[in-house]
Write a protein that holds these residues in place. Structure first.
Motif, short mmCIF file in Angstrom:
data_model
loop_
_atom_site.label_atom_id
_atom_site.label_comp_id
_atom_site.label_asym_id
_atom_site.label_seq_id
_atom_site.Cartn_x
_atom_site.Cartn_y
_atom_site.Cartn_z
N GLU A 199 -7.69 -14.72 -0.93
CA GLU A 199 -7.38 -14.75 0.49
C GLU A 199 -6.29 -13.75 0.85
O GLU A 199 -6.34 -13.11 1.91
N GLU A 200 -5.31 -13.62 0.00
CA GLU A 200 -4.26 -12.62 0.24
C GLU A 200 -4.84 -11.21 0.20
O GLU A 200 -4.45 -10.35 0.99
N LEU A 201 -5.78 -10.99 -0.70
CA LEU A 201 -6.43 -9.67 -0.77
C LEU A 201 -7.20 -9.37 0.51
O LEU A 201 -7.15 -8.25 1.02
N VAL A 202 -7.91 -10.36 1.03
CA VAL A 202 -8.65 -10.16 2.28
C VAL A 202 -7.69 -9.92 3.44
O VAL A 202 -7.93 -9.05 4.28
N LEU A 231 2.84 -9.01 1.48
CA LEU A 231 2.00 -9.06 0.28
C LEU A 231 2.25 -7.91 -0.70
O LEU A 231 1.83 -7.99 -1.84
N GLY A 232 2.91 -6.87 -0.27
CA GLY A 232 3.23 -5.77 -1.17
C GLY A 232 2.02 -4.90 -1.50
O GLY A 232 0.98 -5.01 -0.88
N LYS A 233 2.19 -4.06 -2.51
CA LYS A 233 1.16 -3.08 -2.85
C LYS A 233 0.32 -3.45 -4.06
O LYS A 233 -0.74 -2.92 -4.27
N SER A 234 0.82 -4.35 -4.88
CA SER A 234 0.13 -4.70 -6.11
C SER A 234 -1.01 -5.67 -5.84
O SER A 234 -0.79 -6.81 -5.45
#
Length: 145
Positions: free
Chosen positions: A101-104, A91-94
């Motif tokens: 969902e990716e943030l979670v 997912l990387g750093k940004s």
């Protein structure tokens, strides 16, 4: 085959879902079941379902994050770290380019690695996108205990 039959076959092939669409749907279904088992404390069944999810879609970030939590519960720090690192690496750093969902998934992986401030930032970013997202609220509450 008649012209009408050939046309029907071509149309069916054209309108068929791509093969990956079913894989992602099955992956999501298995992930949802794994999460339900995890929340019920049935870690063996949760492992089975999360592995089924990843068999369908090996890049499913929430499934890797959940499996990392399961490894943590079972005391296997090496496997927990491996799955958490997969999520973070993929997912990387940004935060700005990730969906809720990716943030979670990223926040969960960071929290398991002990990176509390960036995890909190990712959970908060998910909640800005969807203020009612239960996984983000639950994850953030784990950081505040």
């Amino acid at each position: 085959m008649s012209a009408q039959g050939a046309l029907g076959a071509c149309l069916a092939a054209f309108l068929a879902l791509p093969s990956w669409a079913g894989d992602k749907a099955r992956s999501r279904q298995a992930y949802d079941q794994a999460l339900a088992y995890y929340l019920a404390g049935d870690f063996k069944s949760a492992f089975s379902e999360v592995n089924a999810s990843l068999a369908e879609d090996r890049n499913h970030p929430l499934a890797h994050a959940l499996r990392a939590r399961l490894w943590s519960v079972l005391g296997n720090a090496e496997e927990m770290r491996r799955d958490a690192d997969r999520v973070i690496g993929r997912l990387g750093k940004s935060l700005s380019r990730l969906d809720e969902e990716e943030l979670v998934a990223r926040a969960s992986a960071l929290s398991l690695r002990g990176e509390i401030k960036p995890a909190l930032a990712a959970f908060n970013a998910a909640l800005r996108l969807n203020p009612k997202m239960a996984l983000a609220h639950a994850g953030r509450s784990r950081l505040w205990r």
